[in-house]
Motif scaffolding. Structure first.
Motif, mmCIF file in Angstrom:
data_model
loop_
_atom_site.group_PDB
_atom_site.id
_atom_site.type_symbol
_atom_site.label_atom_id
_atom_site.label_comp_id
_atom_site.label_asym_id
_atom_site.label_seq_id
_atom_site.Cartn_x
_atom_site.Cartn_y
_atom_site.Cartn_z
ATOM 1 N N HIS A 1 -2.079 -1.624 -11.844
ATOM 2 C CA HIS A 1 -1.992 -0.233 -11.410
ATOM 3 C C HIS A 1 -3.101 0.015 -10.394
ATOM 4 C CE1 HIS A 1 -1.692 4.074 -11.314
ATOM 5 N NE2 HIS A 1 -2.955 4.189 -11.715
ATOM 6 N N VAL B 1 1.579 2.829 -3.400
ATOM 7 C CA VAL B 1 0.516 3.655 -3.960
ATOM 8 C C VAL B 1 0.649 5.084 -3.440
ATOM 9 C CG1 VAL B 1 -1.971 3.911 -4.154
ATOM 10 C CG2 VAL B 1 -0.977 1.632 -4.072
ATOM 11 N N GLN C 1 0.829 -1.204 0.000
ATOM 12 C CA GLN C 1 0.000 0.000 0.000
ATOM 13 C C GLN C 1 0.871 1.266 0.000
ATOM 14 O OE1 GLN C 1 -3.520 -0.805 0.460
ATOM 15 N NE2 GLN C 1 -3.802 1.191 -0.479
ATOM 16 N N ALA D 1 -4.547 6.155 -7.091
ATOM 17 C CA ALA D 1 -4.238 6.797 -5.813
ATOM 18 C C ALA D 1 -5.426 7.613 -5.322
ATOM 19 C CB ALA D 1 -3.002 7.676 -5.967
ATOM 20 N N PRO E 1 -9.061 3.171 -3.804
ATOM 21 C CA PRO E 1 -8.201 2.788 -4.928
ATOM 22 C C PRO E 1 -8.833 1.689 -5.782
ATOM 23 C CG PRO E 1 -6.999 2.782 -2.857
ATOM 24 C CD PRO E 1 -8.449 2.896 -2.514
ATOM 25 N N TYR F 1 1.732 8.438 -5.569
ATOM 26 C CA TYR F 1 0.821 9.575 -5.574
ATOM 27 C C TYR F 1 1.579 10.862 -5.239
ATOM 28 C CZ TYR F 1 -2.946 12.702 -4.217
ATOM 29 O OH TYR F 1 -3.779 13.773 -4.114
#
Ligand SMILES: [Zn+2]
Length: 411
Positions: A159, A20, A17, A162, A166, A24
């Protein structure tokens, strides 16, 4: 530790996590494209470091351009770990095609639930159980599938947007996994630990019914039955709707004297406590005072029962034997009441004893029977329409099974 030369521990904490979040941050930064590219490269280096099965010490030495003397330091987590890498390419392909079939609209939880074949209301409402990828990974736990999804995210085969919620999408490199051109590996122990963890959670602690059956206070049980009968008469409802015998026996074993203790009794929820709790506690209290029973000296016997997530009619039947209502069994098993009924019907047809009267209010049965006689049982809808609102399809089905009326008449 540190510069004092003493041995010290270094722990790498990492969750996919985090990637991500970092992506972002880079994406929303005001850095130049060159700088952003460098940050992405560094991030990917770190991700690879977290996922590698190679020597972690050498990874750091290599990054700072130092010479590597041995292939293994025999002192880092990877060198000391027994874990091997396992091929999860097929699993990866299943996950990727599920994301594709679900049209890249959902997050990791929903995708994992589809793959597991979850019966959760949300999945059914969205019609996701119609996808061809529904239930194709039912041998895995939800947590394990999520772990694999995160591995694929970290390898950039998935993918993860963000956003606040999600969503998983395919990437340009997904295709090579789907076509089998690239193999995907993951640390075996990470997958297995997750499964073990969940297996543990599937041990359910429950009251020892045999102990209750042998030890309950017969005299108090009769008093509680009388009270139940009175309340049932007053309210014109069936006694079992108030409490099952099994609940009364448990009360007569542990003598609950307040709300907290009363709610521990199987089959007692807040609603039932509010409706009948005080009356029953009153009777129990009077009885224990009279007999000099001190319930704080009575130990609650709890046993551990394994809860099989993937089960069949037999598991449903076991719950039935525990005295649970249809709704309670459905909740425990994460299935619908309709499915539970189907399971019990199968057990019934296989000759297992089921007391259907436990599930149907006699007054409702009285209403349903003549309607069935009149219009037959070929279709449930006309029966339902001919009856009052408060009679459900389940009620009708129970009455049909209970009275062994063959569906479709004489066939
Ligand atoms: Zn090492």
């Amino acid at each position: 530790a540190g510069r004092d030369g003493e041995p010290s521990d270094c722990i790498l904490l990492y969750s996919p996590q985090d990637i991500v979040k970092q992506k972002y941050l880079i994406q929303s930064s005001t850095y130049s494209p060159e700088r952003q590219k460098l940050l992405y490269t560094n991030l990917q280096y770190l991700i690879d470091y977290c996922n590698t099965n190679e020597c972690l010490r050498n990874g750091i030495l290599n990054y700072f351009g130092e010479e590597i003397e041995e292939e293994k330091c025999n002192n880092c987590g990877n060198c000391l770990s027994e874990s091997e890498m396992v091929d999860i390419t097929i699993e990866a392909q299943k996950i990727l095609s599920c994301i594709y079939r679900a049209r890249e609209r959902f997050g990791a939880t929903v995708i994992a639930q589809i793959l597991r074949g979850s019966k959760s209301q949300r999945i059914l409402d969205l019609g996701l159980d119609n996808l061809s990828t529904y239930g194709i990974m039912e041998e895995y736990t939800e947590a394990t599938i999520k772990e694999m999804i995160m591995v694929l995210v970290s390898m950039d085969y998935i993918h993860m947007t963000a956003d606040k919620y999600p969503v998983l999408k395919l990437t340009p490199s997904s295709a090579s996994v789907l076509k089998g051109e690239i193999k995907v590996y993951h640390k075996k122990d990470l997958i297995e630990t997750k499964q073990l963890g969940e297996r543990k959670a599937n041990i359910r602690r429950t009251v020892d019914l045999e102990h209750i059956e042998e030890n309950y206070d017969r005299e108090l049980f009769e008093k509680l039955r009388e009270l139940r009968y009175e309340i049932a008469q007053e309210n014109s409802i069936a006694p079992f709707i108030i409490f099952h015998d099994s609940s009364l026996k448990e009360m007569a074993t542990y003598f609950p004297k307040n709300e907290e203790e009363f709610l521990k009794i199987k089959g007692v929820g807040t609603k039932k406590y509010e409706s009948y709790g005080e009356q029953f506690i009153e009777v129990i209290q009077a009885y224990t005072e009279n007999k000099g029973i001190d319930n704080s000296k009575i130990e609650r016997k709890i046993i551990e029962v394994s809860r099989k997530v993937q089960g069949n009619e037999k598991d449903t039947y076991d719950y039935y034997l525990e005295g649970l209502s249809l709704e309670e069994i459905a909740n425990e098993r994460d299935l619908t009441v309709g499915t539970i009924l189907r399971h019990l019907e199968k057990c019934h047809n296989n000759g297992q004893v089921i007391d259907w009267s436990r599930f149907i209010d006699p007054s409702k049965e009285k209403e349903i029977l003549p309607v069935i006689d009149e219009i037959g049982t070929e279709k449930l809808k006309p029966i339902k329409e001919a009856l009052p609102e408060d009679i459900s399809y389940e009620d009708i089905r129970i009455v049909i099974i209970k009275n062994k009326i063959v569906k479709g008449g004489e066939k």
